[in-house]
Design a protein around this motif. Structure first.
Motif, PDB file in Angstrom:
ATOM      1  N   VAL A  59       1.099  -1.024  -0.220  1.00 33.23           N
ATOM      2  CA  VAL A  59       0.126   0.184  -0.324  1.00 33.23           C
ATOM      3  C   VAL A  59       0.535   0.861   0.092  1.00 33.23           C
ATOM      4  CG1 VAL A  59      -1.889   1.134   0.983  1.00 33.23           C
ATOM      5  CG2 VAL A  59      -1.611  -1.480   1.589  1.00 33.23           C
ATOM      6  N   ALA A  60       0.940   2.132  -1.388  1.00 33.16           N
ATOM      7  CA  ALA A  60       1.639   2.900  -1.192  1.00 33.16           C
ATOM      8  C   ALA A  60       1.152   4.330  -1.189  1.00 33.16           C
ATOM      9  CB  ALA A  60       2.569   3.107  -2.801  1.00 33.16           C
ATOM     10  N   HIS A  61      -0.108   4.168  -0.819  1.00 36.95           N
ATOM     11  CA  HIS A  61      -0.785   6.121  -0.762  1.00 36.95           C
ATOM     12  C   HIS A  61      -2.124   5.585   0.569  1.00 36.95           C
ATOM     13  CE1 HIS A  61      -2.673  10.242  -0.874  1.00 36.95           C
ATOM     14  NE2 HIS A  61      -1.382   9.839  -2.599  1.00 36.95           N
ATOM     15  N   ASP A  62      -1.628   6.755   0.840  1.00 38.00           N
ATOM     16  CA  ASP A  62      -3.231   6.630   2.690  1.00 38.00           C
ATOM     17  C   ASP A  62      -4.859   6.305   2.201  1.00 38.00           C
ATOM     18  OD1 ASP A  62      -3.077   9.134   1.927  1.00 38.00           O
ATOM     19  OD2 ASP A  62      -3.085   9.496   3.889  1.00 38.00           O
ATOM     20  N   VAL A  63      -4.645   6.930   0.736  1.00 35.19           N
ATOM     21  CA  VAL A  63      -6.187   7.379   0.080  1.00 35.19           C
ATOM     22  C   VAL A  63      -6.854   6.193  -0.161  1.00 35.19           C
ATOM     23  CG1 VAL A  63      -5.779   9.732  -0.567  1.00 35.19           C
ATOM     24  CG2 VAL A  63      -5.406   7.971  -2.251  1.00 35.19           C
ATOM     25  N   VAL A  64      -5.968   4.946  -0.326  1.00 35.39           N
ATOM     26  CA  VAL A  64      -6.427   3.804  -0.586  1.00 35.39           C
ATOM     27  C   VAL A  64      -6.368   2.166  -0.200  1.00 35.39           C
ATOM     28  CG1 VAL A  64      -5.785   3.839  -3.165  1.00 35.39           C
ATOM     29  CG2 VAL A  64      -4.524   2.805  -1.781  1.00 35.39           C
ATOM     30  N   ASP A  65      -6.187   2.359   0.815  1.00 37.09           N
ATOM     31  CA  ASP A  65      -5.366   2.188   2.659  1.00 37.09           C
ATOM     32  C   ASP A  65      -7.049   2.031   3.191  1.00 37.09           C
ATOM     33  OD1 ASP A  65      -5.507   0.158   4.632  1.00 37.09           O
ATOM     34  OD2 ASP A  65      -3.403   1.670   5.406  1.00 37.09           O
ATOM     35  N   PHE A  66      -7.791   1.274   2.838  1.00 39.48           N
ATOM     36  CA  PHE A  66      -9.845   1.080   4.662  1.00 39.48           C
ATOM     37  C   PHE A  66      -9.653  -0.010   4.742  1.00 39.48           C
ATOM     38  CE2 PHE A  66     -10.748   3.198  -0.649  1.00 39.48           C
ATOM     39  CZ  PHE A  66     -11.288   4.420   0.600  1.00 39.48           C
ATOM     40  N   GLN A  67      -9.261  -1.049   4.136  1.00 37.19           N
ATOM     41  CA  GLN A  67      -9.432  -2.267   5.545  1.00 37.19           C
ATOM     42  C   GLN A  67      -7.818  -2.008   6.422  1.00 37.19           C
ATOM     43  OE1 GLN A  67      -8.635  -4.782   2.240  1.00 37.19           O
ATOM     44  NE2 GLN A  67     -10.661  -5.434   2.744  1.00 37.19           N
ATOM     45  N   LYS A 151      -5.236   4.533  -7.377  1.00 30.65           N
ATOM     46  CA  LYS A 151      -6.733   3.425  -7.879  1.00 30.65           C
ATOM     47  C   LYS A 151      -7.423   3.044  -6.836  1.00 30.65           C
ATOM     48  CE  LYS A 151      -5.479   3.945 -13.043  1.00 30.65           C
ATOM     49  NZ  LYS A 151      -5.584   2.895 -13.999  1.00 30.65           N
ATOM     50  N   LEU A 152      -8.300   2.790  -6.771  1.00 27.34           N
ATOM     51  CA  LEU A 152      -8.958   1.807  -5.423  1.00 27.34           C
ATOM     52  C   LEU A 152      -8.860   0.685  -6.139  1.00 27.34           C
ATOM     53  CD1 LEU A 152     -12.026   4.450  -4.394  1.00 27.34           C
ATOM     54  CD2 LEU A 152      -9.413   4.434  -3.693  1.00 27.34           C
ATOM     55  N   GLY A 153      -8.469  -0.348  -5.522  1.00 24.66           N
ATOM     56  CA  GLY A 153      -8.921  -1.662  -5.715  1.00 24.66           C
ATOM     57  C   GLY A 153      -7.921  -2.340  -6.571  1.00 24.66           C
ATOM     58  N   GLU A 160       3.374   0.919 -13.614  1.00 25.75           N
ATOM     59  CA  GLU A 160       2.169   2.170 -13.881  1.00 25.75           C
ATOM     60  C   GLU A 160       2.383   3.083 -12.980  1.00 25.75           C
ATOM     61  OE1 GLU A 160      -0.802  -1.410 -15.763  1.00 25.75           O
ATOM     62  OE2 GLU A 160      -0.292  -1.750 -13.373  1.00 25.75           O
ATOM     63  N   VAL A 161       3.040   2.266 -11.560  1.00 29.15           N
ATOM     64  CA  VAL A 161       3.428   3.752 -10.470  1.00 29.15           C
ATOM     65  C   VAL A 161       3.626   4.794 -10.542  1.00 29.15           C
ATOM     66  CG1 VAL A 161       3.482   3.901  -8.246  1.00 29.15           C
ATOM     67  CG2 VAL A 161       2.031   2.259  -8.919  1.00 29.15           C
ATOM     68  N   MET A 162       4.786   5.174 -11.729  1.00 28.54           N
ATOM     69  CA  MET A 162       5.982   5.954 -11.424  1.00 28.54           C
ATOM     70  C   MET A 162       4.834   6.545 -13.088  1.00 28.54           C
ATOM     71  SD  MET A 162       8.136   5.965  -9.848  1.00 28.54           S
ATOM     72  CE  MET A 162       9.115   6.408 -11.059  1.00 28.54           C
ATOM     73  N   VAL A 163       4.335   5.575 -14.062  1.00 24.97           N
ATOM     74  CA  VAL A 163       3.943   6.570 -14.492  1.00 24.97           C
ATOM     75  C   VAL A 163       2.795   7.404 -14.221  1.00 24.97           C
ATOM     76  CG1 VAL A 163       1.631   7.029 -16.863  1.00 24.97           C
ATOM     77  CG2 VAL A 163       4.078   5.727 -16.730  1.00 24.97           C
ATOM     78  N   ALA A 164       1.845   7.518 -12.662  1.00 26.97           N
ATOM     79  CA  ALA A 164       0.852   8.057 -12.522  1.00 26.97           C
ATOM     80  C   ALA A 164       1.697   9.019 -11.287  1.00 26.97           C
ATOM     81  CB  ALA A 164      -0.089   6.953 -11.656  1.00 26.97           C
ATOM     82  N   SER A 165       2.437   9.037 -11.380  1.00 31.86           N
ATOM     83  CA  SER A 165       3.479   9.792 -10.318  1.00 31.86           C
ATOM     84  C   SER A 165       4.034  11.310 -11.174  1.00 31.86           C
ATOM     85  CB  SER A 165       3.978   9.350  -9.181  1.00 31.86           C
ATOM     86  OG  SER A 165       4.425  10.199  -8.349  1.00 31.86           O
ATOM     87  N   CYS A 166       4.774  10.374 -11.857  1.00 26.29           N
ATOM     88  CA  CYS A 166       6.233  11.199 -12.956  1.00 26.29           C
ATOM     89  C   CYS A 166       6.011  11.338 -13.980  1.00 26.29           C
ATOM     90  CB  CYS A 166       7.191  10.460 -12.548  1.00 26.29           C
ATOM     91  SG  CYS A 166       7.251  10.252 -10.198  1.00 26.29           S
ATOM     92  N   ASP A 167       4.696  11.405 -14.747  1.00 27.79           N
ATOM     93  CA  ASP A 167       4.467  11.395 -15.835  1.00 27.79           C
ATOM     94  C   ASP A 167       4.762  12.977 -15.929  1.00 27.79           C
ATOM     95  OD1 ASP A 167       2.404  12.912 -14.590  1.00 27.79           O
ATOM     96  OD2 ASP A 167       0.912  12.668 -16.212  1.00 27.79           O
ATOM     97  N   TRP A 168       5.183  14.277 -15.825  1.00 30.17           N
ATOM     98  CA  TRP A 168       5.113  15.774 -15.581  1.00 30.17           C
ATOM     99  C   TRP A 168       6.711  15.318 -15.229  1.00 30.17           C
ATOM    100  CZ3 TRP A 168       8.983  17.360 -12.283  1.00 30.17           C
ATOM    101  CH2 TRP A 168       8.526  16.362 -10.884  1.00 30.17           C
ATOM    102  N   ALA A 169       7.492  14.262 -15.731  1.00 28.29           N
ATOM    103  CA  ALA A 169       8.961  14.159 -15.649  1.00 28.29           C
ATOM    104  C   ALA A 169       9.460  14.319 -16.808  1.00 28.29           C
ATOM    105  CB  ALA A 169       9.676  13.260 -14.210  1.00 28.29           C
TER     106      ALA A 169
END
Length: 267
Positions: A59-67, A151-153, A160-169
């Motif tokens: 789990v790399a981000h708190d917004v997706v940590d529901f359980q 992305k939830l669930g 994919e995570v690097m694209v989501a986080s660092c596509d701007w770079a």
């Protein structure tokens, strides 16, 4: 602490457990490291490192940590380590300590990924280059896991995570070509590391359209969107202020646009 590759991804044991237990362990780790930092300016290695089985979800981000009651690897709780660090020094002169802890952590796979995803800033092109290069140094072990990021669930690959986080770079510093994400990140890191002020300006102007798209309500959008206006305002920034946005991260550029818009409102 030395950097290097390992066949398996290893994470500190304090990042594993239920939400409550991992948070408590991470906070204690921060206090432990903070006490050591007060003594001699160094940090302590984690007491126990654990191999993460290939394909296991981190789990790399708190917004997706529901359980919260489910034991899991909770990478984002490095933030609680840093909270413990600040508490250990009684919240005094915390920025140099934070930067030193980041440098310490960039020599580990878990620290490299945390800091590139957390994107504390504003940050310079040079610091961003260090963050990207650290992840690239540990690409193989990091690639062995899957990640819950924004992305939830949906567990994602490292790429994919690097694209989501660092596509701007990649867009700002390596905009052309059909090469892999890893190759584009490597090129972006190399260019950032040796960037001149003019190189940074070119990257900023490449990223400005995205920043404007996500800037929300701007009272003077047509003015702040004018490249001539942007160049004029960027030229007035002193070296310290310019360095803070020299990486061309879209979030930092939105911050600039908002400041400029407020300044126009006062005129």
């Amino acid at each position: 602490m030395t950097s290097g590759q390992s066949a398996a991804l290893k994470l500190p044991s304090f990042l594993h457990g239920t939400f409550r237990s991992a948070r408590q362990k991470a906070k204690r780790e921060g206090l432990r490291c903070g006490e050591q930092y007060q003594k001699d300016g160094t940090f302590l290695l984690p007491r126990q490192m654990v191999d993460v089985p290939p394909g296991e979800v981190v789990v790399a981000h708190d917004v997706v940590d529901f359980q919260h009651e489910r034991p899991a690897w909770r990478l984002y709780m490095v933030s609680d380590v840093m909270s413990g660090l600040r508490e250990a020094v009684n919240w005094q002169n915390t920025l140099p300590m934070r930067d030193a802890y980041e440098d310490f952590c960039l020599e580990t796979a878990w620290g490299a990924l945390y800091f590139v995803l957390e994107q504390m800033g504003p940050v310079s092109a040079q610091r961003t280059a260090k963050r990207l290069q650290a992840v690239l140094n540990f690409w193989e072990p990091l690639e062995s896991a899957r990640y819950l990021f924004k992305k939830l669930g949906m567990a994602q690959t490292l790429e994919e995570v690097m694209v989501a986080s660092c596509d701007w770079a990649m867009d700002a510093w390596c905009p052309l070509g059909d090469t892999s994400v890893r190759e584009r990140l490597a090129m972006a890191a190399e260019r950032m590391a040796r960037a001149t002020r003019e190189d940074c300006l070119e990257a900023i102007f490449r990223e400005m359209p995205r920043a404007l798209e996500h800037a929300g309500k701007l009272m003077h959008r047509s003015v702040v969107a004018d490249p001539d206006f942007q160049r004029e305002r960027l030229a007035t920034l002193d070296s310290w202020s310019f360095e803070r946005v020299s990486g061309a991260r879209s979030g930092d550029l939105i911050w600039l646009l908002t400041i400029w818009d407020r300044e126009l409102e006062k005129q």
